[in-house]
Enzyme design. Structure first.
Site, PDB file in Angstrom:
ATOM      1  N   TYR A  56      47.352  36.884  22.357  1.00  0.00           N
ATOM      2  CA  TYR A  56      46.061  36.640  23.034  1.00  0.00           C
ATOM      3  C   TYR A  56      45.889  35.149  23.331  1.00  0.00           C
ATOM      4  O   TYR A  56      45.546  34.766  24.467  1.00  0.00           O
ATOM      5  CB  TYR A  56      44.936  37.165  22.142  1.00  0.00           C
TER       6      TYR A  56
HETATM    7  N1  LIG Z   1      33.669  37.966  22.185  1.00  0.00           N
HETATM    8  C1  LIG Z   1      34.331  36.923  21.709  1.00  0.00           C
HETATM    9  O1  LIG Z   1      34.280  36.620  20.502  1.00  0.00           O
HETATM   10  C2  LIG Z   1      35.133  36.066  22.636  1.00  0.00           C
HETATM   11  C3  LIG Z   1      35.591  34.810  22.177  1.00  0.00           C
HETATM   12  C4  LIG Z   1      36.339  34.019  23.018  1.00  0.00           C
HETATM   13  C5  LIG Z   1      36.623  34.440  24.302  1.00  0.00           C
HETATM   14  N2  LIG Z   1      36.173  35.662  24.718  1.00  0.00           N
HETATM   15  C6  LIG Z   1      36.505  36.066  26.080  1.00  0.00           C
HETATM   16  O2  LIG Z   1      35.304  36.415  26.733  1.00  0.00           O
HETATM   17  C7  LIG Z   1      35.544  37.480  27.647  1.00  0.00           C
HETATM   18  C8  LIG Z   1      34.642  38.645  27.355  1.00  0.00           C
HETATM   19  O3  LIG Z   1      34.846  39.071  26.034  1.00  0.00           O
HETATM   20  P1  LIG Z   1      33.927  40.228  25.405  1.00  0.00           P
HETATM   21  O4  LIG Z   1      34.030  40.106  23.934  1.00  0.00           O
HETATM   22  O5  LIG Z   1      32.605  40.217  26.058  1.00  0.00           O
HETATM   23  O6  LIG Z   1      34.748  41.522  25.875  1.00  0.00           O
HETATM   24  P2  LIG Z   1      34.381  43.084  25.792  1.00  0.00           P
HETATM   25  O7  LIG Z   1      33.069  43.295  25.123  1.00  0.00           O
HETATM   26  O8  LIG Z   1      35.586  43.763  25.231  1.00  0.00           O
HETATM   27  O9  LIG Z   1      34.253  43.479  27.334  1.00  0.00           O
HETATM   28  C9  LIG Z   1      35.394  43.354  28.137  1.00  0.00           C
HETATM   29  C10 LIG Z   1      35.030  43.585  29.582  1.00  0.00           C
HETATM   30  O10 LIG Z   1      36.214  43.410  30.358  1.00  0.00           O
HETATM   31  C11 LIG Z   1      36.415  44.569  31.143  1.00  0.00           C
HETATM   32  N3  LIG Z   1      37.835  44.777  31.384  1.00  0.00           N
HETATM   33  C12 LIG Z   1      38.849  44.878  30.496  1.00  0.00           C
HETATM   34  N4  LIG Z   1      40.016  45.034  31.130  1.00  0.00           N
HETATM   35  C13 LIG Z   1      39.733  45.047  32.450  1.00  0.00           C
HETATM   36  C14 LIG Z   1      40.511  45.178  33.626  1.00  0.00           C
HETATM   37  N5  LIG Z   1      41.852  45.350  33.570  1.00  0.00           N
HETATM   38  N6  LIG Z   1      39.897  45.128  34.824  1.00  0.00           N
HETATM   39  C15 LIG Z   1      38.554  44.961  34.906  1.00  0.00           C
HETATM   40  N7  LIG Z   1      37.766  44.835  33.826  1.00  0.00           N
HETATM   41  C16 LIG Z   1      38.350  44.881  32.621  1.00  0.00           C
HETATM   42  C17 LIG Z   1      35.759  45.703  30.402  1.00  0.00           C
HETATM   43  O11 LIG Z   1      35.445  46.748  31.314  1.00  0.00           O
HETATM   44  P3  LIG Z   1      35.291  48.286  30.830  1.00  0.00           P
HETATM   45  O12 LIG Z   1      34.430  48.266  29.608  1.00  0.00           O
HETATM   46  O13 LIG Z   1      34.683  48.946  32.008  1.00  0.00           O
HETATM   47  O14 LIG Z   1      36.663  48.771  30.520  1.00  0.00           O
HETATM   48  C18 LIG Z   1      34.512  44.992  29.849  1.00  0.00           C
HETATM   49  O15 LIG Z   1      33.523  44.924  30.850  1.00  0.00           O
HETATM   50  C19 LIG Z   1      37.036  37.778  27.549  1.00  0.00           C
HETATM   51  O16 LIG Z   1      37.734  37.021  28.507  1.00  0.00           O
HETATM   52  C20 LIG Z   1      37.372  37.303  26.159  1.00  0.00           C
HETATM   53  O17 LIG Z   1      38.753  36.985  26.033  1.00  0.00           O
HETATM   54  C21 LIG Z   1      35.435  36.476  23.929  1.00  0.00           C
END
Ligand SMILES: NC(=O)c1ccc[n+]([C@@H]2O[C@H](COP(=O)([O-])OP(=O)(O)OC[C@H]3O[C@@H](n4cnc5c(N)ncnc54)[C@H](OP(=O)(O)O)[C@@H]3O)[C@@H](O)[C@H]2O)c1
Length: 249
Positions: A155
């Site tokens: 990741y």
């Molecule tokens: N949460 C954290 O702690 C954290 C920390 C650092 C960075 N981030 C980054 O922040 C971003 C959001 O994280 P999150 O925790 O909010 O994620 P999340 O709750 O898992 O949500 C992920 C989103 O991405 C969509 N998605 C996944 N694969 C996809 C694809 N191939 N095409 C289109 N949409 C896709 C999902 O759509 P569906 O649900 O419709 O499948 C969902 O809307 C990511 O880039 C993650 O790496 C998060």
């Protein structure tokens, strides 16, 4: 914050989590927002309903960002609904936290094609528009690219590549007025991290203890930063990778 000068924003992966917060924040600055999702149509429709209930403009569009055909469909739908796309937030991503020995070729493909190839394909699609004078792309990376946590090698590698891509793409697209920046969120409470069992875990407690501001992030924490980077207020900022983690590093 001044109003957003952009007309049309795509936020990938905006059906839930941080992307939903970013979509709502952009809509509040006056942008018409395309709420992209991969599977969760109910989540995307909920985000659209929240935006439109407040008088904003939004539409949900299904597309897998790791597919070139889907990305072309996404941009086609966005342009049909609202015209040229001048804000792109590359938020969609997948992650697994596992020991090195557990990384499979399939998981490598899944993470790299979603997190890195997806970012490249959407950036290409934005730049392929010949009717935009200026645009802002915000890539969502991770603070993990700085903290380099154990068991996150694949990741973190995918997101470190996104950081590098951001800086190089900014050089290439700058002459066309297209700015490219990245943000590095800290550990945050989302559907994604809950599904991974992060909420309430020892790992979460350790991260909070190491975070100067003393808590996990929330979806609401990142919207204002993304809205700023998307706006003309950030007109002199490109090729930057900004840590937004409550001070965790
Ligand atoms: N949460 C954290 O702690 C954290 C920390 C650092 C960075 N981030 C980054 O922040 C971003 C959001 O994280 P999150 O925790 O909010 O994620 P999340 O709750 O898992 O949500 C992920 C989103 O991405 C969509 N998605 C996944 N694969 C996809 C694809 N191939 N095409 C289109 N949409 C896709 C999902 O759509 P569906 O649900 O419709 O499948 C969902 O809307 C990511 O880039 C993650 O790496 C998060």
């Amino acid at each position: 914050m001044s109003s957003n000068n952009a007309r049309t924003a795509i936020v990938t992966g905006a059906s839930k989590g941080l992307g939903a917060g970013m979509a709502k924040a952009l809509a509040e600055t006056g942008a018409a927002v395309v709420v992209n999702y991969r599977e969760d149509v109910e989540g995307a429709d909920r985000v659209v309903a929240e935006i439109t209930a407040k008088g904003g403009q939004a539409v949900a569009v299904q597309a897998d960002v790791s597919s070139g055909d889907d990305v072309r469909h996404l941009f086609g739908q966005a342009r049909e609904a609202y015209g040229p796309v001048d804000v792109l937030v590359n938020n969609a991503a997948v992650a697994t936290f596992a020991p090195l020995s557990d990384i499979t070729e399939d998981e490598f493909q899944r993470e790299m094609t979603t997190n890195l190839l997806g970012t490249i394909l959407t950036t290409q699609a934005l730049a392929a528009q010949d009717d935009i004078d200026a645009a802002s792309i915000v890539n969502v990376s991770t603070a993990g690219a700085v903290t380099l946590p154990q068991y996150a090698s694949l990741y973190v590698a995918s997101k470190s590549a996104v950081n590098a891509f951001t800086i190089v793409a900014a050089k290439e697209l700058g002459p066309r007025g297209i700015r490219v920046n990245a943000i590095m969120p800290g550990p945050s409470d989302t559907e994604g991290t809950r599904a991974m069992g992060y909420a309430g875990s020892d790992q979460e407690a350790q991260a909070i203890a190491a975070t100067p501001l003393g808590r996990s992030g929330t979806p609401g924490d990142y919207g204002p930063l993304v809205a700023f980077l998307a706006s003309d207020d950030a007109r002199w900022i490109t090729g930057d990778v900004i840590l937004a983690s409550g001070g965790l590093r």
